[in-house]
Design an enzyme around this catalytic site. Structure first.
Site, PDB file in Angstrom:
ATOM      1  N   GLY A  75       0.845  -1.182   0.000  1.00 12.93           N
ATOM      2  CA  GLY A  75       0.000   0.000   0.000  1.00 12.93           C
ATOM      3  C   GLY A  75       0.882   1.234   0.000  1.00 12.93           C
ATOM      4  O   GLY A  75       0.661   2.192  -0.731  1.00 12.93           O
ATOM      5  N   ALA A  76       1.912   1.186   0.862  1.00 11.77           N
ATOM      6  CA  ALA A  76       2.844   2.300   0.982  1.00 11.77           C
ATOM      7  C   ALA A  76       4.061   1.811   1.740  1.00 11.77           C
ATOM      8  O   ALA A  76       4.037   0.735   2.321  1.00 11.77           O
ATOM      9  CB  ALA A  76       2.195   3.455   1.743  1.00 11.77           C
ATOM     10  N   MET A  77       5.121   2.601   1.710  1.00 10.82           N
ATOM     11  CA  MET A  77       6.341   2.201   2.410  1.00 10.82           C
ATOM     12  C   MET A  77       6.963   3.403   3.079  1.00 10.82           C
ATOM     13  O   MET A  77       7.178   4.440   2.458  1.00 10.82           O
ATOM     14  CB  MET A  77       7.314   1.562   1.410  1.00 10.82           C
ATOM     15  CG  MET A  77       8.654   1.167   2.012  1.00 10.82           C
ATOM     16  SD  MET A  77       8.481  -0.093   3.311  1.00 10.82           S
ATOM     17  CE  MET A  77       9.820   0.382   4.399  1.00 10.82           C
ATOM     18  N   GLU A  78       7.273   3.215   4.373  1.00 11.22           N
ATOM     19  CA  GLU A  78       7.656   4.331   5.245  1.00 11.22           C
ATOM     20  C   GLU A  78       9.112   4.765   5.121  1.00 11.22           C
ATOM     21  O   GLU A  78       9.717   5.176   6.109  1.00 11.22           O
ATOM     22  CB  GLU A  78       7.375   3.934   6.698  1.00 11.22           C
ATOM     23  CG  GLU A  78       8.306   2.851   7.289  1.00 11.22           C
ATOM     24  CD  GLU A  78       7.780   1.431   7.199  1.00 11.22           C
ATOM     25  OE1 GLU A  78       6.929   1.163   6.330  1.00 11.22           O
ATOM     26  OE2 GLU A  78       8.234   0.585   7.987  1.00 11.22           O
ATOM     27  N   ASN A  79       9.723   4.704   3.937  1.00  9.90           N
ATOM     28  CA  ASN A  79      11.121   5.132   3.790  1.00  9.90           C
ATOM     29  C   ASN A  79      11.299   6.484   4.465  1.00  9.90           C
ATOM     30  O   ASN A  79      10.495   7.394   4.286  1.00  9.90           O
ATOM     31  CB  ASN A  79      11.471   5.245   2.314  1.00  9.90           C
ATOM     32  CG  ASN A  79      10.977   4.063   1.532  1.00  9.90           C
ATOM     33  OD1 ASN A  79      11.383   2.944   1.784  1.00  9.90           O
ATOM     34  ND2 ASN A  79      10.050   4.300   0.614  1.00  9.90           N
TER      35      ASN A  79
ATOM     36  N   HIS B  79      -0.411   6.077   9.098  1.00  9.41           N
ATOM     37  CA  HIS B  79       0.382   4.872   9.385  1.00  9.41           C
ATOM     38  C   HIS B  79       1.862   5.109   9.051  1.00  9.41           C
ATOM     39  O   HIS B  79       2.745   4.835   9.862  1.00  9.41           O
ATOM     40  CB  HIS B  79      -0.182   3.706   8.560  1.00  9.41           C
ATOM     41  CG  HIS B  79       0.558   2.403   8.707  1.00  9.41           C
ATOM     42  ND1 HIS B  79      -0.002   1.292   9.293  1.00  9.41           N
ATOM     43  CD2 HIS B  79       1.818   2.039   8.332  1.00  9.41           C
ATOM     44  CE1 HIS B  79       0.881   0.301   9.282  1.00  9.41           C
ATOM     45  NE2 HIS B  79       1.992   0.722   8.692  1.00  9.41           N
ATOM     46  N   GLU B  80       2.097   5.639   7.873  1.00 11.85           N
ATOM     47  CA  GLU B  80       3.493   5.820   7.446  1.00 11.85           C
ATOM     48  C   GLU B  80       4.187   6.894   8.281  1.00 11.85           C
ATOM     49  O   GLU B  80       5.355   6.747   8.644  1.00 11.85           O
ATOM     50  CB  GLU B  80       3.564   6.164   5.953  1.00 11.85           C
ATOM     51  CG  GLU B  80       2.898   5.147   5.026  1.00 11.85           C
ATOM     52  CD  GLU B  80       3.294   3.701   5.280  1.00 11.85           C
ATOM     53  OE1 GLU B  80       4.446   3.461   5.690  1.00 11.85           O
ATOM     54  OE2 GLU B  80       2.453   2.805   5.080  1.00 11.85           O
TER      55      GLU B  80
ATOM     56  N   GLU C  25       4.723  -2.904  13.046  1.00  7.32           N
ATOM     57  CA  GLU C  25       3.534  -2.762  12.206  1.00  7.32           C
ATOM     58  C   GLU C  25       2.249  -2.673  13.015  1.00  7.32           C
ATOM     59  O   GLU C  25       1.326  -1.939  12.666  1.00  7.32           O
ATOM     60  CB  GLU C  25       3.444  -3.916  11.209  1.00  7.32           C
ATOM     61  CG  GLU C  25       4.561  -3.904  10.169  1.00  7.32           C
ATOM     62  CD  GLU C  25       4.660  -2.576   9.416  1.00  7.32           C
ATOM     63  OE1 GLU C  25       3.725  -1.761   9.465  1.00  7.32           O
ATOM     64  OE2 GLU C  25       5.712  -2.350   8.789  1.00  7.32           O
TER      65      GLU C  25
HETATM   66 ZN    ZN Z   1       3.863  -0.129   8.419  1.00  6.57          ZN
END
Ligand code: ZN
Ligand code: NAG
Ligand code: NAG
Ligand code: NAG
Ligand code: NAG
Length: 960
Positions: A345-349, A381-382, A404
């Site tokens: 869905g997304a990535m928290e870089n 969330h991110e 998570e």
């Molecule tokens: Zn996450």
């Protein structure tokens, strides 16, 4: 769900439930078109085992056969230069070239350097894949030999003499890699601008793909500072975790390029790196803002204002988390970018968050309230990870659940701050209900693994499941509730402060929370946080608490959907929990009670008034009562339901149906909880009902029970349909409340499904108008998915082809998602078969969406056998091209087998498992076993309940 990774309010009634467990399940998931497992693994590598049954290398094997790095070297600084080529080379490949250095300190004497490197062609210099130099006066040993150990993904460097502890060295490598469309590591995403193909180079490192972009010590605890230089076409922009310093035009290898340099990152983990080269536009916060926030997307999307919502909400959410954690945002900028191809869905870089387009972009003309909530929730969330996960990181992947689960829990708090009117915190109950289903199987697993159990990339990928996300979030929410939010966030704050820029194990958090509790006399716990929480995280499952109001006895028991399933995983806690019980008597709230034994007598619960426990479902458990109390609750529901909080009305339905499936209460009792619904207009109880009944639809929609079921539901949902017709002035407006908007969709889709008069005419009329003038005819985005689905279901090839054209040409991802779903609604078998074929053709359906279209088709009662045949026939191809890791892949099995309820189907599943044992099932391994278990349970359930359900529904439907 049109919205690929999102749990949708509507799909449940029109098709298959992908499970609310998925709400956030995939948000951080890296993913994993896992070539390494599929193509290159030796047969002995159990890429397909559950994390618990690890392939721990035998003691005699060499260090390079072990998946974990030895503790001899410690990197502290990388300097990376990369040049992605956005046009095909002479061999028809997209590739990138680069070189990098890593400075590391020798911690223990060794003559061996192991560094991760996967699928990179390393350039040899003096016969070796790398060069080593000493730093600060250290003399580097000469290299004896180097090779690539493919299984464990190492570059192995043997030295002629030893590295000295305390001394530092620099390792240099130069390499080329493929810029493939495999959604992992440094990869390629494509889109069209008009007829012009645009290519993006972007990354997804989590969990173990940084090693596909450059050689690195690719474990989360091996934090370092990263310098980056990107070489790119002059018309493109280059982004990185750190802020750009300068872009200089020059010529390299006779090509005109720009060279962009960036500020170095803080000390961080490799899996959080990100870099992107693209032709995107952006919008940003004003220069005066404390933190520079930029939203990046395709120029057309930015021009259409699709990034505005994200820009509007990011600042307030960041502010909220700064206050919640009592810690300032650790970076100077926050870039967020929407990519056309993205696995998760997304990535928290850190500093450069990557998203699917549907998770970041919002268009009021196209996006439903569901889409909008998804955007707010994913952003929250991110951003929560910027501290929890990025600033302070788990030592190893076995603690992923904490990372998570935490982000998933607080994403509801962040979204609540962004949109206070929505009451999203109430919706958390849907997450709890979703994951209950998974965790009630004997094949579930504990939240927490020991470090030794998790080694291979496949085992790591498999951790990204709904237990990790949703159960993790649920137990942390329970903890925060019984500690109070003030104590919880105080402990968090000291934890983040103590461990910033380093790594932790979960017990470090317990220690800080315990210290916070001890400073607060107001919170009294029967045991320490560690003692309480161990029972929730070290053993799988959860209890059903039974309250007997005739005796005042409370007891607990491990809740299993199939009571006959065998739990072969031992627990040192004997499947007993420390359970915080909140409750009311006749609507009056009582003192909470801790249940810390199997059973106990508690006099206040001996009563003839109605008792209701687990208020607002803050505890991770189900509740059962003695029959007279159930009857009192039913009477209360039928007379004045509003005395019972709305979340608990949903709970009563969900608990009753699941207790019935587990044979703890009678099926008729569960069905009775739906009788009051003709008076219910709130969303949560309806959603709980629709989800509970979804099982009935799956089990019965191919049988005669379906007829009476429709009749009964028609009677129950008609008042709701009329209610919405009235409050929307005959469907000309949309309800104002967020939940009411969801419930309107349920009203229409359920009404159409069960044949309420006027419903199909209504949606078909809208669909036809839309077909006549798709550019200008406005269907409210909330209703689009239902309208499209009903229109395509009622139509034939013309309707289907029309929708397909719009799907293919849509430059709006949420619109495309709705159509991706709706195309599966047709009842024409050859159209469904053709759609299945399209799914595996990346020119027709993006790779990121392929598994979903197949799952949607399986959700259609006519498509289900077609999808199952299709998967069996193409398993090897699907596995190699699409599989290996990732939740969406495991859902392929779950989704296509969800209706299975006959011996015949069970045998098909078993032979499928046997037939493809050699190819394997990758991250779908657990899902396959769960499907077998579920099918067995379904067979039994249908045998025992079909007649009873048929009878009850007939008589309930017949009453005036
Ligand atoms: Zn996450
Ligand atoms: C990183 O490498 C580039 C050349 O590849 C060099 O110009 C730059 O000075 C290096 N930066 C550091 C901090 O070593
Ligand atoms: C890497 O080397 C292999 C073997 O020579 C070759 O087939 C492949 O195309 C190379 N990859 C790149 C990106 O150059
Ligand atoms: C580099 O070249 C691009 C495209 O030709 C141009 O737009 C840009 O202004 C140039 N940048 C500098 C710093 O000269
Ligand atoms: C963003 O905020 C501005 C200013 O408050 C407002 O006018 C605009 O409607 C908002 N846009 C969206 C999509 O929420």
């Amino acid at each position: 769900m049109g919205k690929v990774f999102q749990f949708s309010q509507t799909v449940v009634v029109v098709g298959i439930v992908l499970g609310a467990a998925s709400v956030a399940s995939i948000i951080g998931l890296a993913v994993v078109y896992s070539q390494e497992l599929a193509k290159n693994a030796e047969p002995t590598v159990e890429a397909t085992t559950t994390p618990a049954s690890t392939t721990t290398p035998t003691p005699s094997s060499e260090l390079w056969d072990q998946y974990r790095l030895p503790d001899t070297l410690k990197p502290y600084e990388y300097n990376i230069t990369l040049w992605p080529h956005l046009t095909k080379n002479a061999d028809g490949l997209y590739s990138f070239t680069g070189h990098s250095t890593v400075d590391f300190e020798c911690v223990k004497e060794t003559d061996l350097i192991l560094i991760h490197s996967n699928k990179l062609n390393l350039t040899k210099s003096s016969g070796h894949h790398a060069t080593l130099t000493g730093l600060g006066g250290a003399v580097a040993p000469t290299i004896k030999t180097t090779w690539l150990q493919e299984t464990t993904e190492y570059l192995v460097i043997q030295l002629n003499s030893k590295l000295e502890p305390g001394k530092s060295y620099q390792l240099y490598t130069s390499f080329t890699g493929e810029l493939a469309d495999d959604l992992g590591g440094f990869y390629r995403s494509e889109y069209y601008e008009g007829t012009e193909l645009k290519v993006i180079a972007t990354t997804q490192m989590q969990p173990t793909d940084a090693r596909k972009a450059f050689p690195c010590f690719d474990e989360p605890a091996l934090k370092a500072i990263f310098y980056m230089t990107l070489i790119h076409d002059r018309k493109t922009v280059a982004l990185f975790n750190g802020m750009e310093i300068a872009t200089v035009n020059t010529t390299m290898e006779e090509v005109e390029v720009s060279v962009t340099t960036f500020e170095p990152t803080p000390i961080m983990s490799t899996y959080l790196l990100a870099f992107v080269v693209c032709e995107f536009d952006f919008i940003r916060t004003p220069a005066a803002a404390e933190v520079l926030i930029r939203i990046w997307a395709r120029p057309q999307a930015i021009a259409e204002g699709q990034g505005d919502y994200a820009l509007n909400k990011t600042g307030p959410i960041l502010d909220f988390f700064e206050r919640y954690y009592n810690a300032t945002y650790p970076l100077k900028k926050s870039d967020q970018i929407a990519l056309p191809d993205f696995s998760a869905g997304a990535m928290e870089n850190w500093g450069l968050i990557t998203y699917r387009e549907t998770a970041l972009l919002y268009d009021p003309k196209m996006s439903s309230n569901d889409d909008k909530e998804w955007v707010a929730t994913v952003i929250a969330h991110e951003l929560a990870h910027m501290w929890f996960g990025n600033l302070v990181t788990m030592k190893w992947w076995n603690d992923l659940w904490l990372n998570e689960g935490f982000a998933t829990y607080v994403s509801f708090l962040g979204a609540d701050k962004a949109e206070p009117d929505w009451k999203v915190r109430d919706l958390f109950v849907l997450t709890v209900h979703g994951v209950f289903g998974v965790d009630a199987l004997a094949s579930s697993h504990p939240l927490s693994y020991s470090e030794k159990e998790i080694n291979t990339p496949a085992q790591i990928s498999e951790l990204f499941d709904s237990i990790t996300y949703s159960k993790g979030a649920s137990v942390l929410r329970m903890l925060s509730e019984f500690l109070t939010e003030a104590v919880f966030s105080k402990g968090l704050s000291t934890y983040l402060n103590e461990f910033k820029y380093s790594n932790t194990v979960y017990t470090d958090l317990w220690k800080h929370l315990q210290a916070a509790v001890e400073q607060t006399p107001l919170v009294q716990l029967p045991y320490t946080i560690e003692e309480i929480m161990n029972r929730w995280i070290l053993q799988m499952g959860f209890p059903v608490v039974t309250i007997d109001t005739s005796t005042g006895t409370i007891s607990q028991k491990h809740f299993l959907t199939d009571p006959e399933s065998v739990v072969d995983r031992p627990s040192i806690y004997n499947y007993e929990w420390f359970v915080p019980i909140t409750w009311t008597k006749n609507g009056v709230q009582q003192d909470p009670k801790w249940l810390t034994t199997k059973t106990t007598d508690y006099a206040p619960m001996k009563t003839t008034e109605w008792v209701l426990a687990n208020l607002n479902v803050t505890g991770f458990y189900r509740v059962n009562y003695d029959l007279p109390n159930w009857e009192r609750l039913l009477t209360q529901l039928n007379t004045n339901p509003r005395v019972i909080p709305v979340i608990n009305r949903a709970q009563i339905v969900d608990d009753a149906f699941n207790l019935a499936r587990a044979k703890i209460v009678d099926t008729v009792l569960a069905l009775k909880t739906t009788e009051y619904l003709s008076k219910e207009t709130e969303y949560l109880p309806w959603q709980a009902t629709v989800r509970s009944l979804d099982y009935y639809f799956l089990m019965f929609d191919r049988t005669e029970v379906y007829g009476v079921m429709q009749k009964y539901l028609k009677k129950q949902v008609t008042p709701l349909f009329e209610h919405f017709k009235n409050i929307t002035a005959d469907w000309t407006s949309i309800p104002t409340g967020h939940s009411d908007q969801y419930n309107q969709v349920i009203a229409i889709s359920l009404a159409c499904k069960v044949g309420v008069e006027g419903c199909s005419d209504l949606t078909l009329a809208w669909f036809k108008e839309w077909m006549k003038d798709p550019k200008n005819y406005f269907i409210h985005p909330n209703l689009k998915q239902t309208v499209y689905c009903n229109g395509i279901a009622a139509g034939g090839v013309d309707e289907w082809d029309f929708a397909w054209e719009i799907f293919k040409n849509s430059s709006n991802a949420v619109e495309a998602d709705k159509l991706l779903y709706a195309l599966s609604c047709t009842k024409v078998p050859w159209l469904l078969n053709r759609y299945l074929q399209y799914s595996l053709d990346p020119n027709m359906v993006r790779k990121q969406d392929a598994t979903f279209s197949i799952i949607y088709i399986a959700g259609n009662v006519i498509g289900q056998p077609l999808a199952w045949d299709f998967i069996r026939a193409n398993w090897k191809f699907i596995f190699n091209d699409y599989g290996g890791g990732g939740l969406s892949f495991s859902r392929l099995i779950t989704g296509t087998t969800e209706r299975f309820s006959t011996e015949f189907e069970l045998n098909q599943l078993l032979s499928f498992k046997a037939e493809h044992a050699e190819t394997g099932f990758g991250s779908a391994t657990i899902a396959l076993d769960q499907s077998i278990e579920k099918t067995k349970a379904n067979i039994k359930w249908v045998a025992e309940n079909k007649k009873k359900v048929n009878q009850w529904l007939s008589s309930a439907a017949g009453q005036p």
